[in-house]
Design a protein around this motif. Structure first.
Motif, PDB file in Angstrom:
ATOM      1  N   THR A 123       0.682  -1.035  -0.149  1.00  0.00           N
ATOM      2  CA  THR A 123       0.206  -0.019   0.073  1.00  0.00           C
ATOM      3  C   THR A 123       0.833   1.101   0.105  1.00  0.00           C
ATOM      4  O   THR A 123       1.617   1.424   0.922  1.00  0.00           O
ATOM      5  N   PRO A 126      -0.385   7.444   1.465  1.00  0.00           N
ATOM      6  CA  PRO A 126      -1.698   8.238   1.132  1.00  0.00           C
ATOM      7  C   PRO A 126      -1.173   9.500   0.004  1.00  0.00           C
ATOM      8  O   PRO A 126      -2.089   9.485  -1.292  1.00  0.00           O
ATOM      9  N   TRP A 129      -0.597   7.417  -3.271  1.00  0.00           N
ATOM     10  CA  TRP A 129      -1.728   7.014  -3.719  1.00  0.00           C
ATOM     11  C   TRP A 129      -2.553   7.890  -4.574  1.00  0.00           C
ATOM     12  O   TRP A 129      -2.986   7.647  -5.627  1.00  0.00           O
ATOM     13  N   HIS A 159      -8.674  -1.348  -3.049  1.00  0.00           N
ATOM     14  CA  HIS A 159      -9.685  -0.534  -2.308  1.00  0.00           C
ATOM     15  C   HIS A 159     -10.462  -1.835  -0.993  1.00  0.00           C
ATOM     16  O   HIS A 159     -11.059  -1.129  -0.288  1.00  0.00           O
ATOM     17  N   SER A 165      -7.077   0.873   0.403  1.00  0.00           N
ATOM     18  CA  SER A 165      -6.850   2.260  -0.437  1.00  0.00           C
ATOM     19  C   SER A 165      -8.096   3.070  -0.687  1.00  0.00           C
ATOM     20  O   SER A 165      -9.034   2.264  -1.212  1.00  0.00           O
TER      21      SER A 165
END
Length: 264
Positions: A123, A126, A129, A159, A165
Motif C-alpha cells: 500500500t 496516502p 496513492w 480498495h 486504499s
C-alpha cells in the motif's frame, strides 16, 4: 546443470555465482544498476537468493531520491513479475519515489507502478496513492486495453484488501472505459498480465485470452465495494452483456473446476 525456460538456458551454477556477486556489489549500485539487475532476473524467472535480494532492497532504499521514471516502473514490475513483496524500507522508498516523481511518469509507467503495488500487496503512502491515481485518471485515454483492465483491477483490489486504499475518481474512469470497450479490442494486442489468482502469466497472450480479469474486476465492483464507495465515486457504467459473458467464460476456463451443484 541448467534449465531451458522460454528458450533461455539457465545454468544453476551461473545463477548462484550471479547471486553471490550481486550480494557483494549491491552496496555500490545506483538506481539504474538495481533496475537492470531486477529486470534481468525477472525475465529469467530466477529470483535471487535472500542475501542478494536483501542487498538489492537496501540499494533501493539508499537510492530512492535518484530513481527516475523508467527505473521506478521497471523495479516495481520486476518485484511483481517475481511475485516477491519488497521489504518495508524498499517499499517506503518506492512509494516516496512515486509521490515525488509521478509528474514524470508516462502512461505505461503509471500502469506498471499501480499494477506492481497491487500485485505485491504494497500500500503506497496516502500522498503517493493520490498522486498515482490522479496520474492514472489524467492518462486514461493513453492506456491500452489491457492496461485499463489491469489498473481497474489494481484499484478495485486495493480498495477492498489490506489497508483498503481509498477509491479514487480514476477508478470510475477506468470502469467506464472498460465497460465501453468492444470485446474485439481485446484481440488487438499481446500483453503480459495477471492471472485470476493474482499471479503473473509468464507467457505473452492475446488480450482475449486474459479477459477473465475483467470478470474479476466486475465481481469486486459489484459484490465487495461497500456502500460508501458508490457515494464517493460515480460507478454507474454497466458492462455490456457480450463482454460480461466472454469474461465469465474465460474465467471459468482458467479455473477448470466444475460446479457440482447449485447448493455448493
Amino acid at each position: 546443470m541448467g534449465n531451458l525456460i522460454d528458450g533461455v538456458f539457465r545454468s544453476q551454477a551461473a545463477l548462484r555465482a550471479y547471486d553471490k556477486t550481486t550480494e557483494q556489489v549491491a552496496y555500490h549500485m545506483g538506481a539504474q544498476d538495481v533496475s537492470n539487475t531486477l529486470y534481468s532476473v525477472a525475465l529469467l524467472k530466477a529470483p535471487p537468493m535472500p542475501g542478494a535480494f536483501g542487498a538489492l532492497e537496501s540499494a533501493i532504499a539508499r537510492n530512492a531520491r535518484w530513481i527516475d521514471r523508467q527505473n521506478l516502473s521497471l523495479i516495481l514490475w520486476a518485484f511483481a513479475d517475481l511475485s516477491v513483496r519488497p521489504g518495508k524500507e524498499a517499499a517506503a522508498a518506492l512509494s516516496d519515489a512515486v509521490e515525488r516523481g509521478v509528474h514524470t511518469l508516462s502512461a505505461q509507467d503509471v500502469n506498471m507502478c499501480i499494477w506492481g503495488f497491487a500485485i505485491c500487496g504494497v500500500t503506497p503512502s496516502p500522498g503517493a496513492w493520490v498522486a498515482l491515481t490522479d496520474a492514472v485518471g489524467a492518462r486514461m485515454d493513453e492506456l491500452k486495453t489491457h492496461e485499463v483492465m489491469n489498473v481497474a483491477w489494481a484499484m478495485a483490489a486495493m480498495h477492498v484488501t489490506g489497508e483498503k486504499s481509498p477509491l479514487m475518481p480514476a477508478y470510475a474512469k477506468a470502469w467506464k472505459r472498460l465497460c465501453a470497450t468492444p470485446l474485439s479490442e481485446f484481440q488487438a494486442s499481446k500483453s503480459r498480465a495477471i492471472r485470476r489468482d493474482g499471479a503473473i502469466d509468464s507467457a505473452l497472450a492475446t488480450d482475449d485470452k486474459i479477459v477473465g480479469i475483467v470478470h474479476h474486476v466486475r465481481l469486486i465492483h459489484e459484490r465487495l465495494f461497500p456502500p460508501e464507495s458508490a457515494a464517493s465515486v460515480d460507478l454507474g457504467a454497466v458492462m455490456p452483456r457480450e463482454l460480461e459473458t466472454a469474461s465469465i467464460d474465460e474465467w471459468n476456463r482458467q479455473v477448470k473446476k466444475p460446479v457440482k451443484s447449485k447448493m455448493q
